[in-house]
Design an enzyme around this catalytic site. Structure first.
Site, short mmCIF file in Angstrom:
data_model
loop_
_atom_site.label_atom_id
_atom_site.label_comp_id
_atom_site.label_asym_id
_atom_site.label_seq_id
_atom_site.Cartn_x
_atom_site.Cartn_y
_atom_site.Cartn_z
N SER A 23 0.83 -1.21 0.00
CA SER A 23 0.00 0.00 0.00
C SER A 23 0.87 1.26 0.00
O SER A 23 0.34 2.37 0.03
CB SER A 23 -0.93 0.00 1.21
OG SER A 23 -0.21 -0.20 2.40
N ASN A 110 -1.97 -2.66 13.26
CA ASN A 110 -3.44 -2.53 13.24
C ASN A 110 -3.93 -1.31 14.00
O ASN A 110 -4.80 -0.58 13.51
CB ASN A 110 -4.09 -3.79 13.80
CG ASN A 110 -3.73 -5.03 13.00
OD1 ASN A 110 -3.14 -4.91 11.93
ND2 ASN A 110 -4.05 -6.21 13.52
N THR A 155 -40.94 25.11 -9.13
CA THR A 155 -41.17 23.77 -8.57
C THR A 155 -41.41 22.90 -9.80
O THR A 155 -41.98 23.38 -10.79
CB THR A 155 -42.38 23.71 -7.61
OG1 THR A 155 -43.55 24.01 -8.36
CG2 THR A 155 -42.26 24.69 -6.46
N HIS A 156 -40.95 21.69 -9.77
CA HIS A 156 -41.00 20.79 -10.94
C HIS A 156 -40.30 21.40 -12.16
O HIS A 156 -40.65 21.09 -13.30
CB HIS A 156 -42.44 20.45 -11.34
CG HIS A 156 -43.31 20.02 -10.20
ND1 HIS A 156 -43.53 18.70 -9.87
CD2 HIS A 156 -43.99 20.74 -9.28
CE1 HIS A 156 -44.33 18.64 -8.82
NE2 HIS A 156 -44.62 19.86 -8.44
N SER A 277 -15.36 25.71 -27.40
CA SER A 277 -15.45 24.44 -28.10
C SER A 277 -14.36 24.41 -29.17
O SER A 277 -13.99 25.44 -29.72
CB SER A 277 -16.84 24.35 -28.75
OG SER A 277 -16.78 23.52 -29.89
N LYS A 283 -19.35 29.01 -28.96
CA LYS A 283 -19.69 28.41 -27.67
C LYS A 283 -18.84 28.85 -26.49
O LYS A 283 -17.67 29.14 -26.61
CB LYS A 283 -19.60 26.88 -27.78
CG LYS A 283 -20.72 26.31 -28.62
CD LYS A 283 -20.95 24.87 -28.30
CE LYS A 283 -21.62 24.73 -26.96
NZ LYS A 283 -21.75 23.33 -26.59
N ASN A 285 -18.59 27.16 -22.63
CA ASN A 285 -19.13 26.01 -21.89
C ASN A 285 -18.92 26.12 -20.38
O ASN A 285 -17.88 26.57 -19.92
CB ASN A 285 -18.46 24.72 -22.38
CG ASN A 285 -18.80 24.42 -23.82
OD1 ASN A 285 -19.88 24.77 -24.28
ND2 ASN A 285 -17.88 23.82 -24.53
N GLU A 290 -20.07 21.62 -14.53
CA GLU A 290 -20.27 20.26 -15.08
C GLU A 290 -19.34 19.26 -14.41
O GLU A 290 -19.73 18.14 -14.08
CB GLU A 290 -20.03 20.26 -16.59
CG GLU A 290 -21.13 20.94 -17.38
CD GLU A 290 -20.80 20.98 -18.86
OE1 GLU A 290 -21.50 20.31 -19.63
OE2 GLU A 290 -19.83 21.66 -19.25
N TYR A 317 -9.12 -6.92 12.87
CA TYR A 317 -8.53 -6.36 11.65
C TYR A 317 -8.58 -7.37 10.51
O TYR A 317 -8.35 -8.56 10.70
CB TYR A 317 -7.07 -5.93 11.90
CG TYR A 317 -6.42 -5.40 10.62
CD1 TYR A 317 -6.56 -4.07 10.25
CD2 TYR A 317 -5.70 -6.25 9.77
CE1 TYR A 317 -6.00 -3.58 9.07
CE2 TYR A 317 -5.15 -5.77 8.59
CZ TYR A 317 -5.30 -4.44 8.24
OH TYR A 317 -4.76 -3.97 7.08
N LYS A 325 -8.24 3.42 2.23
CA LYS A 325 -7.43 4.64 2.08
C LYS A 325 -7.66 5.40 0.79
O LYS A 325 -7.89 6.61 0.80
CB LYS A 325 -5.96 4.31 2.26
CG LYS A 325 -5.63 4.14 3.71
CD LYS A 325 -4.36 3.42 3.97
CE LYS A 325 -4.50 2.65 5.25
NZ LYS A 325 -5.47 1.53 5.17
N1 ARG Z 1 -1.23 -1.38 5.20
C1 ARG Z 1 -2.14 -1.88 6.17
C2 ARG Z 1 -3.49 -1.20 6.02
O1 ARG Z 1 -3.56 -0.23 5.35
C3 ARG Z 1 -1.60 -1.62 7.53
C4 ARG Z 1 -2.05 -2.60 8.56
C5 ARG Z 1 -1.57 -3.94 8.24
N2 ARG Z 1 -1.83 -4.88 9.30
C6 ARG Z 1 -1.68 -6.19 9.11
N3 ARG Z 1 -1.91 -6.95 10.11
N4 ARG Z 1 -1.35 -6.71 7.97
O2 ARG Z 1 -4.49 -1.61 6.56
#
Ligand code: ARG
Length: 459
Positions: A23, A110, A155-156, A277, A283, A285, A290, A317, A325
């Site tokens: 990660s 964790n 309204t509507h 455009s 145009k 825009n 949007e 966990y 994330k």
């Molecule tokens: N990268 C992990 C997460 O985002 C961190 C926690 C990992 N914990 C584990 N027991 N593998 O959740």
């Protein structure tokens, strides 16, 4: 390099799985908070005599240097580190040697990741609250300038009754205020410290959870260690509140898009926030509203993804949590950018076309209710008045005229109680001014509301 896993592991990870598992490419976003949390943890370990204060000092200095390296751009972490927590720990051991290996005493990734996430989100909530407030103030400026500008109310999406443009804009200020209340409410539950829950069961290391919580500015600690590491409600709640902010911005965007069309012409787009455009030279825009309307979809999608992610998870966990994330980070970034873009749009990207607005409100039947109310005051029961005016509107449509074009003779034929004053009663400014019930669009009431908001937002 420091090994992540115990000596139980003999073979290395399959290279694809290593990348799949990592990660670091996105949770590097948490580096500041990871270091902040680790410094607090090390200090607490010294305070409770688990490590010496000299060791804690070395750890703290090492961590602070890592932070400098990171901001200088020289901190290098990759998939071999798996995630930000390991990356920082590895670098620390690399820098200060064996003492660095004591940092992870009495905690687990964790509780660490949950702590980092809460610290990160707390800051972001404060920033978003500021952004929402800033936008409310810009809306308030526009509202104050347009107390007497009259806009058709719908309204509507059918012309209903004219309203003060300020009243319409203040409706959004109200919506945004509820958004801020929700953010503040969520913040309370974000601001609770899971650190020290360790993997899930707590630890036999004599730690002081209140001390780390206090150092990190948390209001309280999470009471149950299992809940502490498996709770992502705060992420869901936040993204849900963010979704409503996006829904509000999207509704406003939709109005701006409609209003800037030739059909409405209530608003002109300035060159500052509009694009052309590539093919049609005439145009201009409304890309900004949007995009905001379009981006609301991704935030709603994150909410759905998060709910689905947690719904089947056993305690405590699970690695599924790693998926929280990107959803959270992207939500914060999207809402932040959209608030900023909308603020700029109202500051310099649009101009209300007062001429078109006044032309609009005198050329429709949005004063028909006022004729009915006029008759009610003369003693005609409302439902009867309503039917009479319906017939009158039908007559006007057939004649291709408006209510104001009817002769007094015609009015009196329609109902004998009508007199000359009907013509002033039908003027849009009088129609608006006459809505004097609390919360209504009567200019005097709207002006009062503007004063209330000005002082509220000055705080
Ligand atoms: N990268 C992990 C997460 O985002 C961190 C926690 C990992 N914990 C584990 N027991 N593998 O959740």
């Amino acid at each position: 390099m420091t090994k992540a896993w115990s000596d139980r592991f003999e073979k290395g990870l399959n290279p694809f799985i290593k990348v799949f598992n990592a990660s670091i490419n996105f949770d590097i976003e948490l580096l500041n908070e990871d270091i902040e949390g680790s410094i607090a943890h090390a200090k607490m370990l010294a305070e409770t005599k688990v490590i010496t204060s000299k060791e804690a000092k070395l750890i703290e200095e090492g961590l602070k240097e890592i932070l400098i390296e990171y901001h200088r751009g020289s901190f290098k972490a990759g998939v071999d580190d798996e995630d930000v927590h390991f990356a920082v720990e590895h670098r620390l051991i690399n820098k200060i040697g064996d003492i660095g290996k004591k940092l992870h005493t009495g905690r687990s990734r964790n509780d660490q990741v949950a702590t980092d996430l809460r610290l990160w989100l707390r800051k972001k909530i404060d920033r978003l609250d500021d952004q929402v407030k800033k936008f409310q103030l810009i809306l308030l400026n526009q509202a104050e300038e347009n107390l007497n500008t009259i806009i058709p109310g719908y309204t509507h999406l059918q012309r209903a009754q004219p309203v003060s443009l300020a009243h319409h804009l203040v409706a959004y200020i109200e919506m945004l205020e509820r958004d801020r209340e929700r953010l503040l409410d969520v913040r309370g539950r974000v601001n609770t410290c899971p650190l020290g829950a360790a993997a899930l069961a707590g630890t036999k290391v004599p730690i002081d959870r209140y001390l780390t919580a206090k150092t990190l500015g948390f209001e309280n600690i999470c009471n149950n260690s299992i809940d502490a590491v498996s709770d992502r409600d705060f992420v869901v709640e936040f993204v849900s509140s963010a979704s409503l902010i996006m829904a509000h911005l999207s509704r406003l965007s939709e109005e701006l898009i409609l209003w800037s069309s030739e059909e409405f012409s209530f608003v002109k787009l300035t060159d500052r926030c509009a694009t052309g455009s590539s093919l049609m030279p005439q145009k201009k825009n409304p890309d900004v509203p949007e995009l905001i309307r379009g981006k609301s979809g991704r935030v709603f999608g994150h909410l759905q993804a998060l709910l689905t992610m947690i719904k089947g998870l056993p305690l405590a966990y699970n690695k599924d949590f790693q998926e929280d994330k990107e959803a959270l980070f992207d939500t914060v970034l999207t809402v932040d950018n959209c608030l900023n873009a909308m603020t700029i749009l109202f500051e310099e990207g649009i101009e209300f076309s007062r001429d078109s607005l006044s032309a609009a409100v005198i050329s429709d039947f949005s004063n028909a209710t006022d004729v009915a109310d006029y008759l009610v005051i003369k003693g005609v029961p409302f439902r009867e008045a309503y039917q009479l005016v319906g017939a009158l509107v039908k007559y006007c449509l057939e004649q291709n005229i408006l209510l104001k074009d009817l002769t007094l003779e015609k009015w009196q034929e329609f109902h004998p109680s009508v007199s000359q004053d009907i013509y002033t009663k039908l003027l849009p400014e009088n129609v608006v001014a006459s809505r004097t019930s609390q919360g209504g669009t009567g200019f005097r009431l709207v002006k009062e509301q503007l004063v209330v908001w000005r002082s509220k937002l000055a705080k």
